[in-house]
Design an enzyme around this catalytic site. Structure first.
Site, short mmCIF file in Angstrom:
data_model
loop_
_atom_site.label_atom_id
_atom_site.label_comp_id
_atom_site.label_asym_id
_atom_site.label_seq_id
_atom_site.Cartn_x
_atom_site.Cartn_y
_atom_site.Cartn_z
N ASN A 216 0.69 -1.28 0.07
CA ASN A 216 -0.15 0.05 -0.11
C ASN A 216 1.03 1.09 0.00
O ASN A 216 1.97 1.28 0.33
CB ASN A 216 -0.73 0.04 1.35
CG ASN A 216 -2.06 -0.79 1.48
OD1 ASN A 216 -2.41 -1.24 0.31
ND2 ASN A 216 -2.59 -1.18 2.42
N PRO A 311 -4.60 -11.12 8.37
CA PRO A 311 -5.31 -10.92 9.70
C PRO A 311 -5.71 -9.38 9.82
O PRO A 311 -4.82 -8.47 9.61
CB PRO A 311 -4.32 -11.23 10.74
CG PRO A 311 -3.09 -11.58 10.07
CD PRO A 311 -3.30 -11.63 8.64
N1 CTP Z 1 -5.89 -2.53 9.67
C1 CTP Z 1 -5.07 -3.28 10.31
N2 CTP Z 1 -5.06 -4.70 9.78
C2 CTP Z 1 -5.40 -4.84 8.65
C3 CTP Z 1 -6.02 -3.71 7.94
C4 CTP Z 1 -6.32 -2.58 8.58
O1 CTP Z 1 -4.82 -3.15 11.59
N3 CTP Z 1 -5.39 -5.96 7.93
C5 CTP Z 1 -6.14 -0.89 10.49
C6 CTP Z 1 -5.22 0.14 9.77
O2 CTP Z 1 -3.98 0.37 10.46
C7 CTP Z 1 -6.07 1.23 9.86
C8 CTP Z 1 -7.60 0.68 9.83
O3 CTP Z 1 -7.34 -0.55 10.01
O4 CTP Z 1 -6.18 1.86 11.10
C9 CTP Z 1 -8.11 0.70 8.29
O5 CTP Z 1 -9.36 -0.13 8.36
P1 CTP Z 1 -9.38 -1.01 6.89
O6 CTP Z 1 -10.81 -1.61 7.00
O7 CTP Z 1 -8.70 -1.75 6.39
O8 CTP Z 1 -9.40 0.12 5.88
P2 CTP Z 1 -9.45 -0.14 4.30
O9 CTP Z 1 -8.68 -1.13 3.79
O10 CTP Z 1 -9.21 1.34 3.76
O11 CTP Z 1 -11.01 -0.68 4.35
P3 CTP Z 1 -11.96 -0.40 3.34
O12 CTP Z 1 -11.86 -1.71 2.44
O13 CTP Z 1 -13.32 -0.88 4.02
O14 CTP Z 1 -12.16 0.60 2.64
#
Ligand code: CTP
Length: 412
Positions: A216, A311
């Protein structure tokens, strides 16, 4: 404005060939508006005459612990109390060892015991002496202390002909670090003293084969700024970070990871002692189902790589029976409020900090704006932290979080 205007600094010089570079450091400090008192050890005088420092600082150079002439003016205890910052440059292996063990057999080491000012140490010695396990043990001990900061040593050729780590860091770099320490001191109010803050930052990297990966976009700047802001408020900070190109804040307990699974494992190992968990990392949601040992060859027109879910670190922490105050981040291109509140509820968070990305906003930038959402009295509360440098935003966010500790009511 001069960055060290009227700041009072002790420049302590111990005996090494790099002592001549301290004369330049002294000039730089004075040019920035600092008032400097130079202290030299007896062996430092073998390398540079005290008169050099006296001429540059306009002050008598001090060396003796019991100097009746100097004690009549400013005694060594007063000198220790006078200082806003003490810099030891160069710091020899011998001086490092003495400070580590609390010896006070000369003015320099006695000042280290009596001064409450932050201490910036710029070691300089032969590379063998630096790499010696005893020196390394001493350095590790010193760097764990809240008010001691190390600058260098740098890598390079040495006066003795050896090459390696041991050169004193350049005066300009020592100056910059000194300025940073004093800046952080002035903004600290100790709001998070004795609290343990666990932060994730940066991207994670999910390998496809030995040369390709899925990741990312993330510079890590926001997470690192939050870590620094928490340290400034007196917290113990653990920073679990994916690969980034920025310097780690001093005083953090740093955990370097690569993949989401490594970040997950590391966080869950540490989280039990954390009061607050702040997830700023841009964790890759998916990883390749298998990592190829050999480089993938482009021998077909189309390529499908199966991805499986990683996870969710934030959700797993929020689901713990003894969970810390849990704060997530959301980077959204649109409908910030709706998506952020959905994430707040879905992941069972105490707070979410959302920001807009895209249109040259967010990633790799030095500034940002944040929308905070949290629950209170069965309602969603919100607050906007307007566009500002990430360091300012980080400080504001940390203050919001600290409120939940310093006030009896739990606003989160
Ligand atoms: N996060 C995490 N572990 C993951 C994914 C995300 O700890 N595997 C945390 C990120 O650090 C951040 C938050 O979750 O604090 C972001 O949420 P997330 O739902 O993953 O964001 P997006 O990927 O942008 O979700 P979406 O696809 O719903 O937009």
């Amino acid at each position: 404005m001069l960055s060290l205007n009227n700041k009072k600094i002790i420049l302590a010089v111990s005996g090494g060939i790099a002592a001549y570079k301290s004369a330049l450091l002294l000039r730089l400090l004075i040019k920035q508006g600092a008032r400097v008192q130079v202290v030299m050890t007896e062996s430092a005088k073998e390398f540079v005459a005290p008169l050099t420092f006296q001429a540059l600082s306009g002050e008598i150079v001090r060396s003796d612990l019991f100097d009746s002439a100097a004690e009549a003016g400013m005694g060594h205890i007063e000198l220790a109390q006078w200082a806003d910052l003490m810099i030891i440059a160069p710091a020899t292996a011998n001086t490092l060892a003495k400070i580590t063990h609390g010896l006070a057999d000369n003015l320099l080491t006695a000042l280290c015991l009596t001064s409450k000012a932050p201490l910036l140490i710029a070691p300089a010695m032969n590379q063998q002496m630096w790499n010696n396990t005893t020196t390394q043990e001493n350095v590790t001990k010193l760097s764990k202390k809240q008010s001691i900061f190390l600058c260098g040593p740098a890598l390079g050729e040495q006066a003795c002909g050896d090459s390696g780590y041991g050169r004193m860091e350049e005066p300009q770099k020592i100056l910059q670090q000194g300025i940073k320490i004093l800046e952080n001191q002035t903004i600290s109010s100790g709001l998070l003293k004795d609290r343990h803050i666990l932060i994730t930052a940066g991207p994670t990297i999910e390998d496809i084969d030995p040369v390709r990966y899925v990741t990312n976009r993330s510079s890590g700047k926001m997470g690192y700024a939050i870590a620094q802001a928490a340290i400034n408020e007196g917290a113990r900070v653990s920073l679990v970070s994916g690969p980034v190109c920025i310097e780690q804040p001093q005083k953090v307990e740093f955990y370097s990871i690569r993949s989401a699974r490594q970040m997950h494992e590391t966080v869950l190992k540490i989280v039990a002692s954390a009061d607050v968990f702040i997830a700023t990392a841009a964790v890759a949601d998916y990883r390749p189902a298998s990592k190829r040992i050999q480089k993938l060859k482009k021998n077909s027109e189309n390529l499908t790589i199966e991805l499986i879910k990683n996870p969710d670190i934030l959700a797993d922490v929020a689901a713990l029976a003894n969970k810390p105050v849990t704060i997530g981040f959301a980077a959204e291109t649109n409908d910030i409020e709706a998506y952020a509140i959905d994430k707040l509820k879905r992941k069972n968070l105490d707070m979410i900090a959302a920001n807009q990305v895209g249109d040259a906003k967010g990633f790799e930038k030095d500034d940002n704006e944040l929308y905070l959402f949290w629950h209170k009295d069965n309602e969603i509360q919100s607050k906007k932290l307007p566009l500002a440098d990430k360091q300012i935003l980080a400080k504001q966010l940390i203050e919001e979080i600290a409120l939940s500790f310093t006030q009896d009511i739990n606003i989160l």
